[in-house]
Motif scaffolding. Structure first.
Motif, PDB file in Angstrom:
ATOM      1  N   GLY A 104     -75.626  58.595  34.746  1.00  0.00           N
ATOM      2  CA  GLY A 104     -75.882  57.199  34.432  1.00  0.00           C
ATOM      3  C   GLY A 104     -77.291  56.727  34.723  1.00  0.00           C
ATOM      4  O   GLY A 104     -77.634  55.587  34.440  1.00  0.00           O
ATOM      5  N   GLU A 105     -78.137  57.597  35.292  1.00  0.00           N
ATOM      6  CA  GLU A 105     -79.494  57.158  35.623  1.00  0.00           C
ATOM      7  C   GLU A 105     -80.301  56.796  34.382  1.00  0.00           C
ATOM      8  O   GLU A 105     -81.178  55.942  34.442  1.00  0.00           O
ATOM      9  N   SER A 106     -80.010  57.425  33.241  1.00  0.00           N
ATOM     10  CA  SER A 106     -80.696  57.090  31.988  1.00  0.00           C
ATOM     11  C   SER A 106     -79.891  56.118  31.139  1.00  0.00           C
ATOM     12  O   SER A 106     -80.440  55.198  30.546  1.00  0.00           O
ATOM     13  N   SER A 107     -78.591  56.321  31.076  1.00  0.00           N
ATOM     14  CA  SER A 107     -77.740  55.551  30.158  1.00  0.00           C
ATOM     15  C   SER A 107     -77.158  54.292  30.773  1.00  0.00           C
ATOM     16  O   SER A 107     -76.683  53.415  30.055  1.00  0.00           O
ATOM     17  N   GLY A 108     -77.139  54.215  32.099  1.00  0.00           N
ATOM     18  CA  GLY A 108     -76.472  53.106  32.771  1.00  0.00           C
ATOM     19  C   GLY A 108     -74.984  53.333  32.939  1.00  0.00           C
ATOM     20  O   GLY A 108     -74.281  52.504  33.505  1.00  0.00           O
ATOM     21  N   GLN A 109     -74.472  54.468  32.472  1.00  0.00           N
ATOM     22  CA  GLN A 109     -73.045  54.792  32.542  1.00  0.00           C
ATOM     23  C   GLN A 109     -72.724  55.516  33.854  1.00  0.00           C
ATOM     24  O   GLN A 109     -72.371  56.684  33.882  1.00  0.00           O
ATOM     25  N   ILE A 110     -72.871  54.813  34.959  1.00  0.00           N
ATOM     26  CA  ILE A 110     -72.691  55.386  36.294  1.00  0.00           C
ATOM     27  C   ILE A 110     -71.232  55.746  36.521  1.00  0.00           C
ATOM     28  O   ILE A 110     -70.324  55.019  36.118  1.00  0.00           O
ATOM     29  N   GLN A 111     -71.029  56.867  37.176  1.00  0.00           N
ATOM     30  CA  GLN A 111     -69.689  57.275  37.584  1.00  0.00           C
ATOM     31  C   GLN A 111     -69.561  56.999  39.084  1.00  0.00           C
ATOM     32  O   GLN A 111     -70.174  57.681  39.904  1.00  0.00           O
ATOM     33  N   TRP A 112     -68.801  55.978  39.418  1.00  0.00           N
ATOM     34  CA  TRP A 112     -68.568  55.628  40.813  1.00  0.00           C
ATOM     35  C   TRP A 112     -67.406  56.469  41.345  1.00  0.00           C
ATOM     36  O   TRP A 112     -66.300  56.392  40.842  1.00  0.00           O
ATOM     37  N   VAL A 113     -67.680  57.269  42.340  1.00  0.00           N
ATOM     38  CA  VAL A 113     -66.689  58.200  42.876  1.00  0.00           C
ATOM     39  C   VAL A 113     -65.668  57.440  43.711  1.00  0.00           C
ATOM     40  O   VAL A 113     -66.015  56.780  44.690  1.00  0.00           O
ATOM     41  N   LYS A 114     -64.423  57.554  43.308  1.00  0.00           N
ATOM     42  CA  LYS A 114     -63.327  56.930  44.035  1.00  0.00           C
ATOM     43  C   LYS A 114     -62.574  57.948  44.884  1.00  0.00           C
ATOM     44  O   LYS A 114     -61.933  57.593  45.869  1.00  0.00           O
ATOM     45  N   GLU A 115     -62.652  59.200  44.464  1.00  0.00           N
ATOM     46  CA  GLU A 115     -61.978  60.269  45.207  1.00  0.00           C
ATOM     47  C   GLU A 115     -62.669  61.581  44.895  1.00  0.00           C
ATOM     48  O   GLU A 115     -63.078  61.812  43.756  1.00  0.00           O
ATOM     49  N   LEU A 116     -62.837  62.400  45.902  1.00  0.00           N
ATOM     50  CA  LEU A 116     -63.393  63.738  45.723  1.00  0.00           C
ATOM     51  C   LEU A 116     -62.400  64.715  46.322  1.00  0.00           C
ATOM     52  O   LEU A 116     -61.980  64.552  47.464  1.00  0.00           O
ATOM     53  N   ARG A 117     -62.022  65.699  45.540  1.00  0.00           N
ATOM     54  CA  ARG A 117     -61.052  66.709  45.964  1.00  0.00           C
ATOM     55  C   ARG A 117     -61.645  68.094  45.762  1.00  0.00           C
ATOM     56  O   ARG A 117     -62.590  68.274  45.012  1.00  0.00           O
ATOM     57  N   THR A 118     -61.023  69.055  46.402  1.00  0.00           N
ATOM     58  CA  THR A 118     -61.326  70.456  46.133  1.00  0.00           C
ATOM     59  C   THR A 118     -60.013  71.198  45.989  1.00  0.00           C
ATOM     60  O   THR A 118     -58.971  70.718  46.451  1.00  0.00           O
ATOM     61  N   ASP A 119     -60.055  72.337  45.322  1.00  0.00           N
ATOM     62  CA  ASP A 119     -58.826  73.110  45.130  1.00  0.00           C
ATOM     63  C   ASP A 119     -58.536  73.930  46.379  1.00  0.00           C
ATOM     64  O   ASP A 119     -59.282  73.885  47.360  1.00  0.00           O
ATOM     65  N   CYS A 120     -57.468  74.722  46.334  1.00  0.00           N
ATOM     66  CA  CYS A 120     -56.976  75.445  47.509  1.00  0.00           C
ATOM     67  C   CYS A 120     -58.002  76.375  48.142  1.00  0.00           C
ATOM     68  O   CYS A 120     -58.093  76.455  49.362  1.00  0.00           O
ATOM     69  N   ASP A 121     -58.784  77.079  47.332  1.00  0.00           N
ATOM     70  CA  ASP A 121     -59.775  77.985  47.920  1.00  0.00           C
ATOM     71  C   ASP A 121     -61.190  77.404  47.873  1.00  0.00           C
ATOM     72  O   ASP A 121     -62.159  78.101  48.123  1.00  0.00           O
ATOM     73  N   GLN A 122     -61.270  76.126  47.576  1.00  0.00           N
ATOM     74  CA  GLN A 122     -62.511  75.356  47.632  1.00  0.00           C
ATOM     75  C   GLN A 122     -63.632  75.941  46.771  1.00  0.00           C
ATOM     76  O   GLN A 122     -64.794  75.953  47.161  1.00  0.00           O
ATOM     77  N   ASP A 123     -63.255  76.393  45.556  1.00  0.00           N
ATOM     78  CA  ASP A 123     -64.297  76.886  44.652  1.00  0.00           C
ATOM     79  C   ASP A 123     -64.428  76.028  43.395  1.00  0.00           C
ATOM     80  O   ASP A 123     -65.123  76.389  42.450  1.00  0.00           O
ATOM     81  N   VAL A 124     -63.770  74.861  43.397  1.00  0.00           N
ATOM     82  CA  VAL A 124     -63.897  73.875  42.329  1.00  0.00           C
ATOM     83  C   VAL A 124     -63.834  72.487  42.968  1.00  0.00           C
ATOM     84  O   VAL A 124     -63.054  72.256  43.884  1.00  0.00           O
ATOM     85  N   ILE A 125     -64.656  71.576  42.455  1.00  0.00           N
ATOM     86  CA  ILE A 125     -64.622  70.183  42.901  1.00  0.00           C
ATOM     87  C   ILE A 125     -63.971  69.358  41.788  1.00  0.00           C
ATOM     88  O   ILE A 125     -64.205  69.590  40.606  1.00  0.00           O
ATOM     89  N   LEU A 126     -63.170  68.383  42.192  1.00  0.00           N
ATOM     90  CA  LEU A 126     -62.586  67.413  41.272  1.00  0.00           C
ATOM     91  C   LEU A 126     -63.026  66.031  41.724  1.00  0.00           C
ATOM     92  O   LEU A 126     -62.824  65.656  42.879  1.00  0.00           O
ATOM     93  N   ILE A 127     -63.650  65.297  40.812  1.00  0.00           N
ATOM     94  CA  ILE A 127     -64.044  63.915  41.090  1.00  0.00           C
ATOM     95  C   ILE A 127     -63.168  63.004  40.251  1.00  0.00           C
ATOM     96  O   ILE A 127     -62.981  63.233  39.058  1.00  0.00           O
ATOM     97  N   LYS A 128     -62.645  61.965  40.894  1.00  0.00           N
ATOM     98  CA  LYS A 128     -61.968  60.885  40.182  1.00  0.00           C
ATOM     99  C   LYS A 128     -62.937  59.708  40.238  1.00  0.00           C
ATOM    100  O   LYS A 128     -63.254  59.209  41.314  1.00  0.00           O
TER     101      LYS A 128
END
Length: 145
Positions: free
Chosen positions: A77-101
């Motif tokens: 969003g720094e160029s477009s103004g379409q900022i993604q405000w993080v409400k939740e950050l998760r990781t999977d069982c072996d912590q090799d993927v991040i999930l952002i809500k």
């Protein structure tokens, strides 16, 4: 700058059942990140993070990724103004993927093409067909290209 909550990887047991964030970055120092819209759970994009991007995301609450093509951090969003405000950050069982809500707002878009989601096409037989609704913004106008 605040102290990081990212820790070195330890035991299998601690990684899967512990309370410390111990992300597994690949040989290029990157970890995949899937981002969904917090209210609908729609997948809106996929990108890569390095440790600096992950720290910046945690510290600012703004989704920050690592651009492999530009070789630098990219605050969504720094160029477009379409900022993604993080409400939740998760990781999977072996912590090799991040999930952002993320909250992108009622009329927000995740894709640089102007669509809400980067996944605006689907395979129908042997063709990709548009299935992502109307564009939220005109990329030529926003990016002045």
């Amino acid at each position: 700058m605040s102290q990081t909550c990212i820790h070195e990887r330890t035991s299998h047991e601690e990684i899967e059942n512990g309370q410390k964030l111990q992300p597994k970055f690949d040989s290029n120092g990157l970890i995949p990140c899937i981002t969904t819209e917090v209210h609908t759970n729609e997948v809106i994009m996929f990108a890569w993070m390095n440790e600096e991007a992950l720290n910046h995301t945690i510290e600012t609450g703004k989704a920050t990724y690592y651009s492999r093509s530009r070789g630098k951090l990219w605050v969504k969003g720094e160029s477009s103004g379409q900022i993604q405000w993080v409400k939740e950050l998760r990781t999977d069982c072996d912590q090799d993927v991040i999930l952002i809500k993320a909250d992108i707002g009622e009329n927000g878009a995740a894709c640089h093409t102007g669509y809400k989601s980067c996944f605006y096409r689907k395979l129908d037989g042997d063709k990709l067909v548009f299935d992502g609704g109307e564009r939220v913004f005109d990329p030529a106008e926003v990016y002045k290209k």
